[in-house]
Scaffold this motif. Structure first.
Motif, PDB file in Angstrom:
ATOM      1  N   GLU A 192      93.684  91.555  72.389  1.00 22.50           N
ATOM      2  CA  GLU A 192      93.445  91.044  73.741  1.00 22.50           C
ATOM      3  C   GLU A 192      94.289  89.789  74.003  1.00 22.50           C
TER       4      GLU A 192
ATOM      5  N   PHE B 148      93.620  86.335  75.265  1.00 24.23           N
ATOM      6  CA  PHE B 148      92.441  85.495  75.422  1.00 24.23           C
ATOM      7  C   PHE B 148      92.896  84.174  76.034  1.00 24.23           C
TER       8      PHE B 148
ATOM      9  N   ASP C 281      92.584  89.009  79.436  1.00 22.85           N
ATOM     10  CA  ASP C 281      91.491  89.967  79.295  1.00 22.85           C
ATOM     11  C   ASP C 281      90.158  89.234  79.325  1.00 22.85           C
ATOM     12  N   ARG C 282      90.083  88.190  78.499  1.00 26.20           N
ATOM     13  CA  ARG C 282      88.845  87.404  78.488  1.00 26.20           C
ATOM     14  C   ARG C 282      89.222  85.931  78.512  1.00 26.20           C
TER      15      ARG C 282
ATOM     16  N   TYR D  98      82.598  81.696  79.551  1.00 26.32           N
ATOM     17  CA  TYR D  98      83.074  82.532  78.451  1.00 26.32           C
ATOM     18  C   TYR D  98      82.803  83.981  78.805  1.00 26.32           C
ATOM     19  N   GLY D  99      83.811  84.817  78.778  1.00 25.60           N
ATOM     20  CA  GLY D  99      83.603  86.236  79.032  1.00 25.60           C
ATOM     21  C   GLY D  99      84.851  86.892  79.591  1.00 25.60           C
ATOM     22  N   PRO D 100      84.747  88.204  79.956  1.00 24.31           N
ATOM     23  CA  PRO D 100      85.893  88.891  80.558  1.00 24.31           C
ATOM     24  C   PRO D 100      86.281  88.214  81.878  1.00 24.31           C
ATOM     25  N   VAL D 101      87.559  88.158  82.167  1.00 25.11           N
ATOM     26  CA  VAL D 101      88.051  87.434  83.334  1.00 25.11           C
ATOM     27  C   VAL D 101      87.409  87.965  84.625  1.00 25.11           C
TER      28      VAL D 101
ATOM     29  N   GLU E 111      84.679  89.617  85.033  1.00 22.84           N
ATOM     30  CA  GLU E 111      83.229  89.383  85.065  1.00 22.84           C
ATOM     31  C   GLU E 111      82.925  87.932  85.457  1.00 22.84           C
TER      32      GLU E 111
END
Lengths: 412, 306
Positions: free
Chosen positions: B33, B35, B202-203, B215-218, B220
């Motif tokens: 990914e 990140f 990705d995140r 903190y998390g998937p972009v 989301e």
């Protein structure tokens, strides 16, 4: 280990090719020697011209004038071998007339009781160096005549100066041989200077390579691959190797150069450096280099830029040159308390001990003790550098406060 | 392999004197990914990255990289481009890259070959024997990027990779990063350029004062910050639509954000607009805030409270 070798290889190749290094290591000594040869060629040329114009060979001293003498003792009837420069006159009047007429520079009158008193009267036109040189020339003539018929070897011995070899007896009872003073002074000066310069040059390279990596921001990239200690070790070894090559090049040229100088300054021609002494010099170089390398690396680690580094290094470079300030004492009384102390104390030992080695035979126990202390100090300096050669310090970008340094050293 | 944890940061704390640069931080980066690592200046990003790279040691907590603590062997599988750019000035490019490759365990021949390939790729082939000091700043930055990926690392950590680059070079670097990701590399990227994160990431992890704030998937994260609103273009008086609480004009003056009343959905609004004869709609979208807005909202809000 692999990292250390890679750092060593890169630093060595990179620094070796620097113009400043190549110049000071190889070109500079060659230039010095070329200069010396030039001087020698000039002197030879001058001497040959003098010979051509002077025609005849000179006896004894480089006395060039003519002397007159009157003998009342009856011992010196003819000038003999000295006839080309000595004219005998029957009495004072004739001699003084000749002097006034410019035939001779001065007139010596040998008293009738010369054998008992040694009395000789000298008349001169004016005081000059020449008239003084005349004295020894005339004395040589008197000696030569008096020794007529004496055994050749005995005559030769009596005519020559005595050769003094000084022995200084240390408290321990060991005798040390001192060499003649003129030459030792030059040797002390040249060797100790070469050693000190080479040590400080190599240490300086090391420091500038560390600070350069900080200034160019390479440090963080390097540290993401290499731990600080192999980095330090690689740099120390590379700079040491460069320094060693430098000093070997200089010593080779210096020894040859001294030989060339010997032709110009006669007292240097009998100089010889014993091989075992070179080994000791080498050992002291290595010990001295390691100690100062540690100190330079520690300064490199904490100095934020090239401006501060050399300023901070003065803290140890200045005391290291202390023996130099006592050059005269080292050359004249190499086994006195001060030279001995300075040659054993680690900071001053590399310069101090080499200075003593050049003028006297240093007792082996002192050589060993000095080296042991030096190596101990080297271990301490490298350890200190290792403690400071850490990420917080290397990546700090500012100078730590003096009072923080003990804490940096202690920290995990 | 996708989904395997490449970096696991676990309750890590690092303090300088009394200042906590990183405070009980935990996150993980997964295989393959991109990140994004975000945060205002001085939030603790560089310190965190240095700890991941074992340049700094955490005071407490653990960090696992490529399956365990970072060893000399695993260091060779990581590439790092620090934010503070720099290269040896007086060294020719191939020699410099050869040295850095050797430090990562590459053979001289391999390092040379790979360096030439990458220099050609980034249009620096003709400079291979030039010294760093002869290059422009942008070129130096590309060389530094090459140094980072020369040894084909599995994990690439880049700190502000695009800062100071022109759009053409930014695109070239971006393409390479995406290509490396597609080839299986994992990329941890710290940046202030939020649109790059929106495009590539990705995140994401956003930290402030050493602590995790997002903190998390972009996608989301962005939708989490989406307010109940839609963005429209067109003509008409938007405030008369049923369910629209308030209308704001966007920066460019051609778009309008319609803030919806509680319980009203975007679909209902779209339906009402479609049947209204007084309104003409040329575009309609959900109002998802940009990362910049989220960043300012999260970080600015926290700092105002502080």
């Amino acid at each position: 280990m692999r990292h250390m070798w890679e750092v060593l290889r890169f630093e060595f190749v990179h620094q070796f090719r620097r113009r400043a290094y190549l110049f000071t290591t190889f070109l500079l000594p060659v230039l010095v020697v070329v200069g010396l040869l030039g001087i020698q060629a000039f002197l030879n040329y001058q001497a040959s011209r003098e010979r051509e114009s002077g025609g005849e060979e000179q006896t004894e001293e480089t006395f060039t004038g003519k002397l007159g003498y009157v003998d009342h003792s009856g011992l010196f009837e003819s000038p003999g071998l000295f006839g080309s420069m000595l004219i005998r006159y029957p009495d004072e009047e004739a001699a003084l007339d000749a002097m006034r007429a410019g035939e001779v520079d001065s007139v010596y009158v040998i008293a009738a009781d010369y054998l008992d008193t040694g009395n000789v009267t000298r008349y001169i036109r004016s005081v000059s160096i020449n008239s003084m040189q005349g004295d020894s020339f005339f004395q040589a003539f008197l000696m030569d005549r008096l020794l007529q018929g004496v055994d050749r070897d005995l005559a030769l011995r009596l005519r020559s100066d005595i050769v003094i070899v000084e022995h200084q007896v240390a408290a321990s009872g060991e005798a040390a041989v001192a060499r003649s003073e003129d030459s030792s002074f030059v040797l002390v000066y040249v060797f100790a200077l070469l050693l000190a310069i080479s040590i400080f040059f190599s240490g300086g390279y090391l420091m500038s390579s560390v600070i350069g990596e900080k200034e160019s921001r390479m440090m963080e990239i390097i540290l993401s691959s290499v731990r600080p200690l192999p980095l330090l070790a690689g740099k120390v070894l590379a700079s040491g190797l460069l320094g060693l090559i430098q000093i070997v090049a200089w010593v080779v040229v210096a020894m040859w150069g001294l030989g060339q100088l010997g032709a110009i300054i006669p007292s240097l021609s009998d100089l010889a450096v014993a091989p075992e002494m070179l080994v000791w010099v080498l050992l002291y170089f290595i010990g001295g280099y390691l100690m100062f390398a540690g100190a330079y690396a520690a300064v490199g680690a904490i100095a934020p830029s090239m401006r501060e580094g050399p300023q901070m290094a003065v803290i140890f470079t200045l005391p290291a040159m202390l023996p130099y300030y006592f050059l005269a004492i080292f050359a004249e009384t190499p086994n006195a308390a001060l030279p001995v102390a300075l040659s054993l104390f680690p900071v001053t030992a590399p310069v101090g001990m080499v200075m003593r080695m050049m003028v006297t035979t240093v007792p082996t126990w002192q050589l060993l003790l000095g080296l042991a202390l030096l190596l101990l100090a080297a271990v301490g300096a490298i350890w200190l550098a290792g403690r400071l050669f850490r990420v917080q310090v290397l990546l700090a970008g500012h100078l730590p406060r003096w009072r923080d340094i003990p804490q940096l050293v202690r920290e995990r | 392999m996708a989904g395997t944890t490449v970096i696991a940061v676990n309750h890590v704390t690092k303090a300088y004197n009394s200042h906590r640069a990183v405070d009980d931080l935990s996150f993980e980066v997964r295989q393959g990914e991109i990140f994004a690592f975000l945060g205002p200046n001085g939030a603790g990003k560089t310190t965190t990255m240095r700890m991941i790279l074992d340049i700094l040691k955490p005071d407490s907590g653990t960090i696992a990289v490529l399956g365990g603590p970072l060893t000399e062997a695993t260091k060779s599988r990581v590439g790092y481009m620090p934010e503070e750019r720099g290269l040896y000035k007086g060294v020719p490019l191939l020699e410099l890259l050869g040295y850095l490759g050797a430090l990562k365990g590459m053979s001289a021949a391999d390092a040379r070959q790979q360096a030439i390939r990458l220099l050609e790729r980034l249009e620096l082939g003709e400079y291979r024997n030039k010294k760093v000091s002869e290059l422009s700043k942008g070129m130096q930055q590309k060389v530094q990027f090459i140094a980072t990926i020369l040894h084909r690392p599995e994990l690439i950590i880049v700190d502000e990779p695009f800062s100071g680059l022109d759009p053409v070079n930014t695109q070239a670097l971006k393409d390479m990063l995406l290509e490396l990701r597609n080839d299986g590399a994992t990329i941890l990227m710290s940046t202030h350029q939020m649109h790059q994160v929106e495009e590539m990431g990705d995140r994401l992890l956003m930290i402030d004062h050493g602590r995790c704030v997002l903190y998390g998937p972009v996608d989301e994260v962005r939708s989490r910050f989406a307010h109940n609103a839609v963005v429209v273009r067109g003509q008409g008086d938007w405030s008369v639509i049923d369910g629209v609480k308030r209308v704001t004009v966007n920066d460019n003056g051609r778009e309008f954000t319609l803030h919806l009343a509680d319980g009203v959905t975007a679909a209902e609004i779209m339906h009402r607009l479609a049947v209204s004869p007084d309104h003409h709609v040329s575009s309609f979208s959900l109002a998802v805030p940009s990362l910049t807005e989220i960043f300012i909202e999260v970080v600015g809000g926290r700092n105002n409270h502080a």
